[in-house]
Design a protein around this motif. Structure first.
Motif, PDB file in Angstrom:
ATOM      1  N   LYS A  16      43.214  31.469  36.808  1.00  0.00           N
ATOM      2  CA  LYS A  16      42.229  31.592  36.585  1.00  0.00           C
ATOM      3  C   LYS A  16      40.567  30.796  36.155  1.00  0.00           C
ATOM      4  CE  LYS A  16      43.390  36.434  35.239  1.00  0.00           C
ATOM      5  NZ  LYS A  16      44.818  35.820  35.074  1.00  0.00           N
ATOM      6  N   THR A  19      33.569  30.493  34.958  1.00  0.00           N
ATOM      7  CA  THR A  19      32.806  30.625  36.064  1.00  0.00           C
ATOM      8  C   THR A  19      30.906  30.162  35.808  1.00  0.00           C
ATOM      9  OG1 THR A  19      32.308  32.358  35.645  1.00  0.00           O
ATOM     10  CG2 THR A  19      33.427  32.416  36.977  1.00  0.00           C
ATOM     11  N   ASP A  40      32.928  34.579  31.419  1.00  0.00           N
ATOM     12  CA  ASP A  40      34.063  35.461  32.473  1.00  0.00           C
ATOM     13  C   ASP A  40      34.886  33.972  33.219  1.00  0.00           C
ATOM     14  OD1 ASP A  40      32.351  37.782  32.060  1.00  0.00           O
ATOM     15  OD2 ASP A  40      30.394  36.512  33.322  1.00  0.00           O
ATOM     16  N   TYR A  41      35.791  34.226  33.705  1.00  0.00           N
ATOM     17  CA  TYR A  41      36.573  34.251  34.929  1.00  0.00           C
ATOM     18  C   TYR A  41      36.652  34.357  36.278  1.00  0.00           C
ATOM     19  CZ  TYR A  41      37.794  31.547  30.679  1.00  0.00           C
ATOM     20  OH  TYR A  41      37.851  30.896  29.865  1.00  0.00           O
ATOM     21  N   GLN A  42      36.856  33.068  37.454  1.00  0.00           N
ATOM     22  CA  GLN A  42      37.281  33.974  38.266  1.00  0.00           C
ATOM     23  C   GLN A  42      39.160  33.314  39.106  1.00  0.00           C
ATOM     24  OE1 GLN A  42      34.922  32.900  41.290  1.00  0.00           O
ATOM     25  NE2 GLN A  42      35.312  33.836  42.764  1.00  0.00           N
ATOM     26  N   GLY A  46      38.751  35.382  44.631  1.00  0.00           N
ATOM     27  CA  GLY A  46      37.057  35.342  44.152  1.00  0.00           C
ATOM     28  C   GLY A  46      37.817  37.283  42.968  1.00  0.00           C
ATOM     29  N   THR A  47      38.256  37.326  42.007  1.00  0.00           N
ATOM     30  CA  THR A  47      38.387  38.530  41.786  1.00  0.00           C
ATOM     31  C   THR A  47      37.873  38.249  40.511  1.00  0.00           C
ATOM     32  OG1 THR A  47      41.018  39.195  42.310  1.00  0.00           O
ATOM     33  CG2 THR A  47      40.142  39.837  40.553  1.00  0.00           C
ATOM     34  N   GLU A  48      36.910  39.008  39.666  1.00  0.00           N
ATOM     35  CA  GLU A  48      36.115  39.100  38.780  1.00  0.00           C
ATOM     36  C   GLU A  48      37.451  38.762  36.975  1.00  0.00           C
ATOM     37  OE1 GLU A  48      31.532  39.429  38.583  1.00  0.00           O
ATOM     38  OE2 GLU A  48      32.327  40.439  40.645  1.00  0.00           O
TER      39      GLU A  48
END
Length: 162
Positions: A16, A19, A40-42, A46-48
């Motif tokens: 991850k 973002t 927040d990470y991705q 593309g999963t949040e």
């Protein structure tokens, strides 16, 4: 939506990246009775993901470092993993009880019984304080930082409020 145990494991292990333009973990901010930070990470697909860090203002052993994933096509956040301070915990299905530092992991079994997805926990000796729990989360969840970011900067300082 129910995640099965293999999906949960894959989501936890997925690398991850943070973002936005922020670096490392944000500073903890004062809330009612505790301090908290969110980042927040991705995932590569593309999963949040979201990391939430909480620590009691009164008790240094009362803390949580939480990894969540956004449920597809919803605004719901599903708790994949939670690293908790030392306190009593009871696994309702198994009937065992302990007082120790512990790691919660979401399970299909607990979801299917209508309990919180991350209600199951196991005691751990991998950490003995907040900083150690955040380090375990960072390692276990594959949280990566950019080339000019300091992975040791875990947002442990309390941000001053005016």
């Amino acid at each position: 939506m129910t995640f099965d145990d293999s999906e949960i494991g894959a989501l936890i292990e997925m690398p991850k990246a943070r973002t936005g333009t922020h670096h490392g973990f944000p500073s903890l901010r004062q809330k009612r009775g505790h301090v908290e930070a969110r980042a927040d990470y991705q995932g590569a697909d593309g999963t949040e993901f979201r990391v939430v860090l909480r620590r009691s203002s009164a008790n240094p052993m009362a803390f949580s470092a939480i990894l969540m994933v956004r449920v597809p096509e919803s605004n719901r956040w599903f708790r994949l993993r939670r690293y908790n301070g030392r306190h009593w915990h009871r696994n309702r299905i198994e009937g065992d009880r302990f007082r120790d530092f512990h790691i919660h992991t979401a399970t299909e079994r607990y979801q299917l019984t209508g309990r919180r997805e991350d209600a199951y926990a196991e005691p751990t000796d991998r950490f003995s304080n907040y900083e150690g729990a955040v380090g375990c989360l960072q390692q276990d969840a594959g949280l990566t930082f950019g080339p000019d970011e300091d992975s040791g900067q875990l947002g442990l300082e309390l941000e001053e409020t005016p």
